[in-house]
Design a protein around this motif. Structure first.
Motif, mmCIF file in Angstrom:
data_model
loop_
_atom_site.group_PDB
_atom_site.id
_atom_site.type_symbol
_atom_site.label_atom_id
_atom_site.label_comp_id
_atom_site.label_asym_id
_atom_site.label_seq_id
_atom_site.Cartn_x
_atom_site.Cartn_y
_atom_site.Cartn_z
ATOM 1 N N PHE A 131 0.861 -1.174 0.000
ATOM 2 C CA PHE A 131 0.000 0.000 0.000
ATOM 3 C C PHE A 131 0.894 1.219 0.000
ATOM 4 O O PHE A 131 2.077 1.136 0.295
ATOM 5 C CB PHE A 131 -0.981 0.011 1.187
ATOM 6 C CG PHE A 131 -0.395 0.480 2.497
ATOM 7 C CD1 PHE A 131 -0.682 1.740 2.992
ATOM 8 C CD2 PHE A 131 0.429 -0.348 3.239
ATOM 9 C CE1 PHE A 131 -0.148 2.163 4.201
ATOM 10 C CE2 PHE A 131 0.963 0.062 4.440
ATOM 11 C CZ PHE A 131 0.672 1.321 4.925
ATOM 12 N N MET B 248 -9.827 7.484 -2.115
ATOM 13 C CA MET B 248 -9.778 6.053 -1.863
ATOM 14 C C MET B 248 -8.347 5.555 -2.067
ATOM 15 O O MET B 248 -7.563 6.198 -2.763
ATOM 16 C CB MET B 248 -10.711 5.306 -2.825
ATOM 17 C CG MET B 248 -12.159 5.799 -2.809
ATOM 18 S SD MET B 248 -13.006 5.565 -1.238
ATOM 19 C CE MET B 248 -13.389 3.827 -1.322
ATOM 20 N N MET B 249 -8.022 4.417 -1.457
ATOM 21 C CA MET B 249 -6.711 3.824 -1.652
ATOM 22 C C MET B 249 -6.845 2.315 -1.770
ATOM 23 O O MET B 249 -7.767 1.718 -1.211
ATOM 24 C CB MET B 249 -5.760 4.190 -0.509
ATOM 25 C CG MET B 249 -6.129 3.601 0.844
ATOM 26 S SD MET B 249 -5.078 4.163 2.217
ATOM 27 C CE MET B 249 -3.498 3.530 1.783
ATOM 28 N N ASP B 250 -5.930 1.700 -2.523
ATOM 29 C CA ASP B 250 -5.909 0.251 -2.682
ATOM 30 C C ASP B 250 -4.872 -0.345 -1.737
ATOM 31 O O ASP B 250 -3.793 0.218 -1.551
ATOM 32 C CB ASP B 250 -5.549 -0.136 -4.115
ATOM 33 C CG ASP B 250 -6.644 0.213 -5.107
ATOM 34 O OD1 ASP B 250 -7.815 0.283 -4.693
ATOM 35 O OD2 ASP B 250 -6.322 0.413 -6.291
ATOM 36 N N GLU C 69 -3.061 -4.171 -1.107
ATOM 37 C CA GLU C 69 -2.896 -5.531 -1.587
ATOM 38 C C GLU C 69 -2.654 -6.456 -0.404
ATOM 39 O O GLU C 69 -1.779 -6.196 0.425
ATOM 40 C CB GLU C 69 -1.724 -5.607 -2.568
ATOM 41 C CG GLU C 69 -1.514 -6.983 -3.155
ATOM 42 C CD GLU C 69 -0.308 -7.015 -4.065
ATOM 43 O OE1 GLU C 69 -0.480 -6.848 -5.289
ATOM 44 O OE2 GLU C 69 0.809 -7.199 -3.529
ATOM 45 N N THR D 47 -12.725 -0.126 8.108
ATOM 46 C CA THR D 47 -13.485 -0.522 6.933
ATOM 47 C C THR D 47 -13.535 -2.046 6.873
ATOM 48 O O THR D 47 -12.493 -2.697 6.936
ATOM 49 C CB THR D 47 -12.824 -0.001 5.640
ATOM 50 O OG1 THR D 47 -12.690 1.423 5.722
ATOM 51 C CG2 THR D 47 -13.639 -0.357 4.420
ATOM 52 N N VAL E 294 -13.685 -5.332 4.854
ATOM 53 C CA VAL E 294 -13.252 -5.681 3.503
ATOM 54 C C VAL E 294 -13.571 -7.151 3.235
ATOM 55 O O VAL E 294 -13.482 -7.988 4.130
ATOM 56 C CB VAL E 294 -11.749 -5.398 3.280
ATOM 57 C CG1 VAL E 294 -11.468 -3.902 3.331
ATOM 58 C CG2 VAL E 294 -10.872 -6.112 4.284
ATOM 59 N N VAL F 208 -6.805 -7.478 -3.797
ATOM 60 C CA VAL F 208 -6.714 -6.025 -3.702
ATOM 61 C C VAL F 208 -8.065 -5.510 -3.212
ATOM 62 O O VAL F 208 -9.100 -5.814 -3.802
ATOM 63 C CB VAL F 208 -6.334 -5.379 -5.053
ATOM 64 C CG1 VAL F 208 -6.337 -3.859 -4.939
ATOM 65 C CG2 VAL F 208 -4.966 -5.880 -5.512
ATOM 66 N N VAL F 209 -8.023 -4.749 -2.116
ATOM 67 C CA VAL F 209 -9.237 -4.144 -1.569
ATOM 68 C C VAL F 209 -9.085 -2.630 -1.632
ATOM 69 O O VAL F 209 -7.974 -2.095 -1.563
ATOM 70 C CB VAL F 209 -9.513 -4.610 -0.122
ATOM 71 C CG1 VAL F 209 -9.795 -6.109 -0.094
ATOM 72 C CG2 VAL F 209 -8.367 -4.273 0.809
ATOM 73 N N THR F 210 -10.197 -1.938 -1.770
ATOM 74 C CA THR F 210 -10.209 -0.480 -1.831
ATOM 75 C C THR F 210 -10.916 0.044 -0.595
ATOM 76 O O THR F 210 -12.002 -0.420 -0.257
ATOM 77 C CB THR F 210 -10.920 0.002 -3.106
ATOM 78 O OG1 THR F 210 -10.251 -0.542 -4.242
ATOM 79 C CG2 THR F 210 -10.912 1.518 -3.197
ATOM 80 N N ASP G 9 -9.377 6.712 1.976
ATOM 81 C CA ASP G 9 -8.002 7.121 2.263
ATOM 82 C C ASP G 9 -7.757 7.242 3.761
ATOM 83 O O ASP G 9 -8.623 7.687 4.511
ATOM 84 C CB ASP G 9 -7.699 8.454 1.578
ATOM 85 C CG ASP G 9 -6.244 8.840 1.670
ATOM 86 O OD1 ASP G 9 -5.382 7.965 1.494
ATOM 87 O OD2 ASP G 9 -5.964 10.025 1.943
#
Length: 137
Positions: free
Chosen positions: A4, A15-17, A19, A55, A57, A68-70, A73
């Motif tokens: 990340f 938003m951010m991804d 892994e 969050t 997931v 990969v989750v979003t 931020d």
């Protein structure tokens, strides 16, 4: 947590991804990603150790064992990002002051923006989390 970007250049995205690795291909995952304040701040509701965001997931690991989750931020460092089972603590819970977290922690990464945060707050957070295996601070 395999990858990340804690503080991307330019303007912070909404938003951010993140892994995740370690699952078997095709395995379903249900968990929680949460961030813990790492700065020493004057506001008692945001002091070091306070859960700021969380969050839930879900997803399925791909053929390479990656997912990969979003998520929304996360604030810029200093913070600790935690991956746990789906029983994540409430926003405002303080891992240092409020006692142990009752769920299972899979991984945690501390990201400081000063040597004082690294030496003090992030290590106190790691200890409060029970020094989970595989964590990086």
């Amino acid at each position: 947590i395999s990858e990340f970007q804690p503080n991307p250049p330019s303007v912070d995205p909404d938003m951010m991804d993140i892994e995740l690795s370690g699952g078997s291909p095709g395995e379903d995952f249900n968990g929680c990603i949460w961030s813990i304040e790492g700065d020493a701040v004057a506001n008692p509701s945001l002091k070091a150790g306070t859960v700021e965001r969380r969050t839930i997931v879900t997803g399925t690991f791909d053929p390479n064992g990656l997912l990969v989750v979003t998520i929304p931020d996360i604030e810029n460092p200093s913070f600790t990002i935690v991956l746990s089972d789906s029983s994540c603590p409430a926003v405002g819970f303080n891992v240092i002051d409020d006692g142990p977290f009752g769920g299972e922690i899979y991984d945690a990464i501390g990201v400081p923006d000063s040597s004082a945060d690294r030496a003090g707050n992030l290590l106190a957070i790691r200890t409060a989390l029970g020094n989970p295996p595989g964590t990086d601070f």
